[in-house]
Design an enzyme around this catalytic site. Sequence first.
Site, PDB file in Angstrom:
ATOM      1  N   LYS A 199      53.728  -1.438  47.782  1.00 13.71           N
ATOM      2  CA  LYS A 199      54.634  -0.972  48.833  1.00 13.71           C
ATOM      3  C   LYS A 199      55.297  -2.166  49.512  1.00 13.71           C
ATOM      4  CE  LYS A 199      54.616   2.367  52.681  1.00 13.71           C
ATOM      5  NZ  LYS A 199      53.737   3.306  53.436  1.00 13.71           N
ATOM      6  N   GLU A 247      50.925   9.155  48.093  1.00 17.59           N
ATOM      7  CA  GLU A 247      50.518   7.832  48.589  1.00 17.59           C
ATOM      8  C   GLU A 247      49.017   7.794  48.873  1.00 17.59           C
ATOM      9  OE1 GLU A 247      51.770   4.729  52.199  1.00 17.59           O
ATOM     10  OE2 GLU A 247      52.379   6.835  52.287  1.00 17.59           O
ATOM     11  N   CYS A 256      56.443   5.866  49.936  1.00 10.01           N
ATOM     12  CA  CYS A 256      56.784   6.434  51.247  1.00 10.01           C
ATOM     13  C   CYS A 256      57.903   5.670  51.954  1.00 10.01           C
ATOM     14  CB  CYS A 256      55.525   6.522  52.109  1.00 10.01           C
ATOM     15  SG  CYS A 256      55.651   7.794  53.403  1.00 10.01           S
TER      16      CYS A 256
END
Length: 538
Positions: free
Chosen positions: A112, A40, A148
Amino acid sequence: MRMALLQLNPTVGDLTGNQTQIREAVRGLGESVDLVVTSELSLVGYPPQDLLLQPSFVTRCWQHCEQLAQELAGSPPVLVGLPTVNPHSPGRPLFNSAVLLHEGQIQQTFHKTLLPTYDVFDEDRYFEPASPTPLLILGQERIGVSICEDLWNDRDYWDRPRYHQDPVAAWAAAGATYLVNLSASPYSRGKQTRREAMLGKLCHKHQLPLVYVNQVGGNDDLIFDGYSCAFDRLGRLIARAPGFTPAVLIVDTVGTMAPLLPELEEVGTALVLGTRDYIRKCGFKQVLLGLSGGIDSAVTAVIAAQALGPEHVLGVLMPSPYSSAASVTDSLELAQALGIQTLTIPIQPAMNAFDQMLSGAFADYAPDVTEENIQSRLRGNILMALTNKYGAMLLTTGNKSELAVGYCTIYGDMCGGLAVIADLLKTQVYHLAHWLNRDRIVIPADILTKPPSAELRPDQTDQDALPPYARLDAVLEQHLTYHADHAELVAQGFPAPVVAQVLRWVRNAEFKRRQAPPGLRVTERAFGTGWRLPIARA
């Protein structure tokens, strides 16, 4: 699919250095792979924090990404993490993204969805949450590219899911055949075991294989443990990279399986990595610390010597009239075992000078803790003078128990640039010390057995002012980690007067902790970026 997982150690904000790391890792693969995956925000390092508020920084991120795409024109497709601009309004100005680099171009962008804003995370400050992005079509595979937190909301796994949507369920419903995750998940004791249990159940539930790539290294108070891994569609772990070191993990139907470290070795390794990276990334090569003859400074010295090499560590002895002869000899024995240099500067002349300077102002007052704190601040002043003169970073040696209850002197023993063991309770410091002595004795036996003492007055021990550390740490663990209040602690069997006193100390010491140096985080509840309590409160 055959994939290469790049478990790298980025430096926050070092776009050129991070770009070079990624480029050289891809070029060095030497094997045919279908996809390369980084962690990330791998191009900027995690967490970039308010660097993201600088438009020029975000622009430069994209420029470096375009350069990287050109440099890797002949390489397999590569997923790289970086911030990207959100062109829509209203909304936050950025997305936390992954981009696909292939054939010299940025071909596809993935955002994300779930933004952690708790503990040490503050992503809602910078990023706009996205809807689950389209699948990456690569050969016969349809890949859900997650970042994540996107994996951490399975409603069948968590008692109370934090978010209202589950990106993985959306990708599964859209026909995904594979999951890829770019992570920057910080270390805490035992976390990889929990990660693997959660990820395995997620894969089994959706019948999807997964690769998970985690950042490694220290950035400020956070330590990233790596342990990148892969699971098959039945949720079975098929590959794991080593912890706490950069690595490239090649995953096909199987891969190499590095072992998980035992807990004490894991904590010790994490502290060494966190110390080394903090010193290196802050531009220092040397450290110094006060050696008191106690357990805390001894453990800190061992970690520093392992992190930087003994030739880069200076131990400073500052005896007073209250220092025992054993404290001096124990410190010198420790230094000799570690191979670090020492410097001895007695503080009695400065104590005498302060007594004389303050004699008029203190004429009507009996000696008390004031004089004890003066000694500690004299030592802090000496250490800060040495760090200025030598260009070395000062390591603070206090532990979590002391910091919790304020059993430390602000502008004295709290001085420093990094608090190495600030997230270890006193009892945990002893456990780590015994582990550090596992192969050969580096911490003298006397340090491990004598009663802890600040040695600021005759015959002083810590237990003159504090409950026994076993009891104190038990109360602190329940209160700090699990948020147990007075009534809950008493119900657990702790004496009410002890509970009341400890909670009062914790509350009153908040102003000290706010001014403490960064401490390396090794638990889920550390003092630092994830600890947010008001100073002025009822």
